[in-house]
Design a protein around this motif. Structure first.
Motif, PDB file in Angstrom:
ATOM      1  N   GLU A 180       0.829  -1.209   0.000  1.00 52.35           N
ATOM      2  CA  GLU A 180       0.000   0.000   0.000  1.00 52.35           C
ATOM      3  C   GLU A 180       0.866   1.262   0.000  1.00 52.35           C
ATOM      4  O   GLU A 180       1.716   1.441   0.873  1.00 52.35           O
ATOM      5  N   ASP A 181       0.626   2.120  -0.988  1.00 50.25           N
ATOM      6  CA  ASP A 181       1.318   3.406  -1.114  1.00 50.25           C
ATOM      7  C   ASP A 181       2.849   3.249  -1.164  1.00 50.25           C
ATOM      8  O   ASP A 181       3.594   4.152  -0.781  1.00 50.25           O
ATOM      9  N   ALA A 182       3.330   2.090  -1.647  1.00 48.76           N
ATOM     10  CA  ALA A 182       4.779   1.850  -1.643  1.00 48.76           C
ATOM     11  C   ALA A 182       5.479   2.629  -2.751  1.00 48.76           C
ATOM     12  O   ALA A 182       6.426   3.371  -2.502  1.00 48.76           O
ATOM     13  N   VAL A 183       5.042   2.447  -3.981  1.00 48.42           N
ATOM     14  CA  VAL A 183       5.707   3.085  -5.120  1.00 48.42           C
ATOM     15  C   VAL A 183       4.664   3.518  -6.135  1.00 48.42           C
ATOM     16  O   VAL A 183       3.540   3.013  -6.162  1.00 48.42           O
ATOM     17  N   ASP A 184       5.042   4.450  -6.972  1.00 51.56           N
ATOM     18  CA  ASP A 184       4.214   4.794  -8.124  1.00 51.56           C
ATOM     19  C   ASP A 184       4.424   3.737  -9.212  1.00 51.56           C
ATOM     20  O   ASP A 184       5.507   3.167  -9.339  1.00 51.56           O
ATOM     21  N   GLN A 185       3.405   3.463  -9.977  1.00 52.71           N
ATOM     22  CA  GLN A 185       3.459   2.553 -11.111  1.00 52.71           C
ATOM     23  C   GLN A 185       4.079   1.190 -10.746  1.00 52.71           C
ATOM     24  O   GLN A 185       5.121   0.798 -11.281  1.00 52.71           O
ATOM     25  N   PRO A 186       3.463   0.458  -9.848  1.00 52.57           N
ATOM     26  CA  PRO A 186       4.020  -0.838  -9.436  1.00 52.57           C
ATOM     27  C   PRO A 186       4.156  -1.840 -10.577  1.00 52.57           C
ATOM     28  O   PRO A 186       5.024  -2.716 -10.534  1.00 52.57           O
ATOM     29  N   LEU A 187       3.319  -1.701 -11.609  1.00 47.89           N
ATOM     30  CA  LEU A 187       3.406  -2.628 -12.734  1.00 47.89           C
ATOM     31  C   LEU A 187       4.743  -2.521 -13.461  1.00 47.89           C
ATOM     32  O   LEU A 187       5.210  -3.494 -14.054  1.00 47.89           O
ATOM     33  N   VAL A 188       5.352  -1.351 -13.415  1.00 48.19           N
ATOM     34  CA  VAL A 188       6.675  -1.178 -14.028  1.00 48.19           C
ATOM     35  C   VAL A 188       7.689  -2.077 -13.332  1.00 48.19           C
ATOM     36  O   VAL A 188       8.483  -2.781 -13.974  1.00 48.19           O
ATOM     37  N   TYR A 189       7.672  -2.070 -12.003  1.00 52.38           N
ATOM     38  CA  TYR A 189       8.624  -2.883 -11.249  1.00 52.38           C
ATOM     39  C   TYR A 189       8.322  -4.375 -11.444  1.00 52.38           C
ATOM     40  O   TYR A 189       9.242  -5.198 -11.522  1.00 52.38           O
ATOM     41  N   ARG A 190       7.047  -4.704 -11.515  1.00 54.77           N
ATOM     42  CA  ARG A 190       6.677  -6.106 -11.751  1.00 54.77           C
ATOM     43  C   ARG A 190       7.224  -6.575 -13.094  1.00 54.77           C
ATOM     44  O   ARG A 190       7.809  -7.667 -13.198  1.00 54.77           O
ATOM     45  N   GLU A 191       7.066  -5.766 -14.128  1.00 57.00           N
ATOM     46  CA  GLU A 191       7.525  -6.163 -15.460  1.00 57.00           C
ATOM     47  C   GLU A 191       9.046  -6.337 -15.501  1.00 57.00           C
ATOM     48  O   GLU A 191       9.559  -7.316 -16.054  1.00 57.00           O
ATOM     49  N   ILE A 192       9.768  -5.406 -14.890  1.00 54.21           N
ATOM     50  CA  ILE A 192      11.231  -5.497 -14.906  1.00 54.21           C
ATOM     51  C   ILE A 192      11.710  -6.679 -14.062  1.00 54.21           C
ATOM     52  O   ILE A 192      12.640  -7.404 -14.448  1.00 54.21           O
ATOM     53  N   ALA A 193      11.055  -6.907 -12.909  1.00 57.50           N
ATOM     54  CA  ALA A 193      11.428  -8.051 -12.060  1.00 57.50           C
ATOM     55  C   ALA A 193      11.221  -9.360 -12.813  1.00 57.50           C
ATOM     56  O   ALA A 193      12.036 -10.288 -12.694  1.00 57.50           O
ATOM     57  N   ILE A 194      10.169  -9.441 -13.589  1.00 57.60           N
ATOM     58  CA  ILE A 194       9.912 -10.653 -14.378  1.00 57.60           C
ATOM     59  C   ILE A 194      10.977 -10.821 -15.458  1.00 57.60           C
ATOM     60  O   ILE A 194      11.400 -11.948 -15.754  1.00 57.60           O
ATOM     61  N   LEU A 195      11.442  -9.727 -16.049  1.00 60.32           N
ATOM     62  CA  LEU A 195      12.517  -9.818 -17.036  1.00 60.32           C
ATOM     63  C   LEU A 195      13.797 -10.373 -16.406  1.00 60.32           C
ATOM     64  O   LEU A 195      14.473 -11.230 -16.989  1.00 60.32           O
ATOM     65  N   PHE A 196      14.117  -9.887 -15.221  1.00 54.20           N
ATOM     66  CA  PHE A 196      15.278 -10.439 -14.511  1.00 54.20           C
ATOM     67  C   PHE A 196      15.074 -11.932 -14.250  1.00 54.20           C
ATOM     68  O   PHE A 196      15.999 -12.732 -14.408  1.00 54.20           O
ATOM     69  N   ASP A 197      13.870 -12.285 -13.826  1.00 55.07           N
ATOM     70  CA  ASP A 197      13.576 -13.684 -13.519  1.00 55.07           C
ATOM     71  C   ASP A 197      13.705 -14.556 -14.763  1.00 55.07           C
ATOM     72  O   ASP A 197      14.220 -15.684 -14.691  1.00 55.07           O
ATOM     73  N   GLU A 198      13.260 -14.065 -15.894  1.00 55.49           N
ATOM     74  CA  GLU A 198      13.370 -14.826 -17.139  1.00 55.49           C
ATOM     75  C   GLU A 198      14.831 -15.060 -17.514  1.00 55.49           C
ATOM     76  O   GLU A 198      15.183 -16.125 -18.038  1.00 55.49           O
ATOM     77  N   LEU A 199      15.682 -14.074 -17.234  1.00 54.57           N
ATOM     78  CA  LEU A 199      17.108 -14.243 -17.523  1.00 54.57           C
ATOM     79  C   LEU A 199      17.706 -15.329 -16.624  1.00 54.57           C
ATOM     80  O   LEU A 199      18.455 -16.203 -17.090  1.00 54.57           O
ATOM     81  N   ALA A 200      17.390 -15.276 -15.332  1.00 57.23           N
ATOM     82  CA  ALA A 200      17.874 -16.313 -14.414  1.00 57.23           C
ATOM     83  C   ALA A 200      17.345 -17.688 -14.813  1.00 57.23           C
ATOM     84  O   ALA A 200      18.080 -18.690 -14.778  1.00 57.23           O
ATOM     85  N   ASN A 201      16.077 -17.757 -15.218  1.00 55.29           N
ATOM     86  CA  ASN A 201      15.488 -19.026 -15.648  1.00 55.29           C
ATOM     87  C   ASN A 201      16.190 -19.571 -16.888  1.00 55.29           C
ATOM     88  O   ASN A 201      16.392 -20.787 -17.018  1.00 55.29           O
ATOM     89  N   THR A 202      16.548 -18.687 -17.816  1.00 54.48           N
ATOM     90  CA  THR A 202      17.242 -19.113 -19.027  1.00 54.48           C
ATOM     91  C   THR A 202      18.571 -19.780 -18.690  1.00 54.48           C
ATOM     92  O   THR A 202      18.933 -20.818 -19.256  1.00 54.48           O
ATOM     93  N   ILE A 203      19.301 -19.184 -17.754  1.00 57.05           N
ATOM     94  CA  ILE A 203      20.586 -19.757 -17.356  1.00 57.05           C
ATOM     95  C   ILE A 203      20.382 -21.132 -16.725  1.00 57.05           C
ATOM     96  O   ILE A 203      21.111 -22.087 -17.033  1.00 57.05           O
ATOM     97  N   GLU A 204      19.370 -21.250 -15.853  1.00 58.81           N
ATOM     98  CA  GLU A 204      19.098 -22.560 -15.258  1.00 58.81           C
ATOM     99  C   GLU A 204      18.638 -23.554 -16.318  1.00 58.81           C
ATOM    100  O   GLU A 204      19.031 -24.732 -16.295  1.00 58.81           O
ATOM    101  N   ASP A 205      17.812 -23.121 -17.276  1.00 58.00           N
ATOM    102  CA  ASP A 205      17.337 -24.013 -18.332  1.00 58.00           C
ATOM    103  C   ASP A 205      18.502 -24.569 -19.159  1.00 58.00           C
ATOM    104  O   ASP A 205      18.451 -25.710 -19.636  1.00 58.00           O
ATOM    105  N   LEU A 206      19.548 -23.772 -19.323  1.00 61.93           N
ATOM    106  CA  LEU A 206      20.718 -24.244 -20.054  1.00 61.93           C
ATOM    107  C   LEU A 206      21.367 -25.431 -19.327  1.00 61.93           C
ATOM    108  O   LEU A 206      21.837 -26.374 -19.965  1.00 61.93           O
ATOM    109  N   THR A 207      21.387 -25.374 -17.997  1.00 62.22           N
ATOM    110  CA  THR A 207      21.936 -26.513 -17.256  1.00 62.22           C
ATOM    111  C   THR A 207      21.044 -27.740 -17.424  1.00 62.22           C
ATOM    112  O   THR A 207      21.547 -28.872 -17.470  1.00 62.22           O
ATOM    113  N   ASP A 208      19.731 -27.536 -17.513  1.00 61.71           N
ATOM    114  CA  ASP A 208      18.829 -28.665 -17.747  1.00 61.71           C
ATOM    115  C   ASP A 208      19.109 -29.305 -19.104  1.00 61.71           C
ATOM    116  O   ASP A 208      19.079 -30.543 -19.234  1.00 61.71           O
ATOM    117  N   ARG A 209      19.384 -28.485 -20.098  1.00 61.05           N
ATOM    118  CA  ARG A 209      19.720 -29.020 -21.426  1.00 61.05           C
ATOM    119  C   ARG A 209      21.009 -29.826 -21.363  1.00 61.05           C
ATOM    120  O   ARG A 209      21.133 -30.875 -21.999  1.00 61.05           O
TER     121      ARG A 209
END
Length: 238
Positions: free
Chosen positions: A187-216
């Motif tokens: 509540e009342d933490a930041v303006d435009q929280p969806l911006v932070y959500r989108e960027i956090a997901i991009l970081f997460d996708e990068l980390a997931n890609t690196i882990e997926d490479l180990t699975d391959r």
């Protein structure tokens, strides 16, 4: 020098150079966030990441060409592991190229969205960047050992420790992603929280890609007795 030996050594050399470029690119990610937070030379670092990403594209095209253009006579009997895994290996290099591509996308999105850096979600993402840079260094060692094991018929490689560390760091990134999104929507933490959500997901996708490479790697290595990529149940019990 025999033809088959030179093919394996060429693939190893090209791969090591490519991994060094990827590492150089991702290593700039934490610095870019620090510079953004202090309003110091961030734009120059974004451009540097873009230049490195372009070099990575050139390098991976060269590697794919080395594999696809080589016939049986070029590869030779010493590189039967390459022959058996050619399709999976090409897919692996395609996935590896996502790492610098996604790194560039993250900093470009930050440059466009201009989130406030003086808030908890941004600090969580800065920590994610640190973990991802560490994951990339370890990935370089793992992939180098993996490719060496494929390119040399008499080579052995044990990759379990590096793969386990990458998976642990990816789990830490999951926790930081959740913390970033949760704090953004408090509540009342930041303006435009969806911006932070989108960027956090991009970081997460990068980390997931690196882990997926180990699975391959684990899947391919499961057919190659000389490459150990996953701990046995007996090892885990001990």
């Amino acid at each position: 020098m025999s033809t088959d030996a030179s093919f394996g050594e060429r693939l190893e050399t090209q791969t090591v150079a490519y991994l060094d470029q990827i590492d150089d690119c991702v290593a700039l990610l934490p610095r870019a966030l620090d510079e953004y937070a202090s309003d110091d030379e961030f734009r120059e670092t974004v451009d540097e990441i873009a230049a490195l990403e372009s070099e990575c594209d050139d390098r991976v095209r060269e590697i794919r060409g080395t594999i696809t253009d080589a016939g049986p006579d070029d590869i030779g009997l010493l590189n039967t592991r390459i022959n058996f895994n050619e399709s999976a290996l090409l897919d692996f290099y395609n996935e590896l190229d996502v790492v610098p591509n996604h790194t560039e996308r993250i900093v470009q999105e930050i440059a466009m969205m201009r989130p406030d850096a003086a808030v908890p979600p941004f600090r969580d993402m800065r920590e994610m960047a640190t973990r991802i840079a560490e994951m990339t260094v370890i990935l370089g060692d793992v992939v180098e050992g993996f490719v060496r094991g494929l390119a040399r018929s008499d080579a052995t490689a044990t990759l379990t420790e590096g793969i386990a560390r990458i998976r642990a760091l990816e789990s830490e990134c999951d926790e930081l992603r959740n913390a970033a999104i949760e704090s953004a929507f408090a509540e009342d933490a930041v303006d435009q929280p969806l911006v932070y959500r989108e960027i956090a997901i991009l970081f997460d996708e990068l980390a997931n890609t690196i882990e997926d490479l180990t699975d391959r790697i684990v899947v391919i290595a499961s057919k190659e007795p000389g490459i150990v990529a996953e701990r046995s149940p007996e090892t885990d019990e001990n």
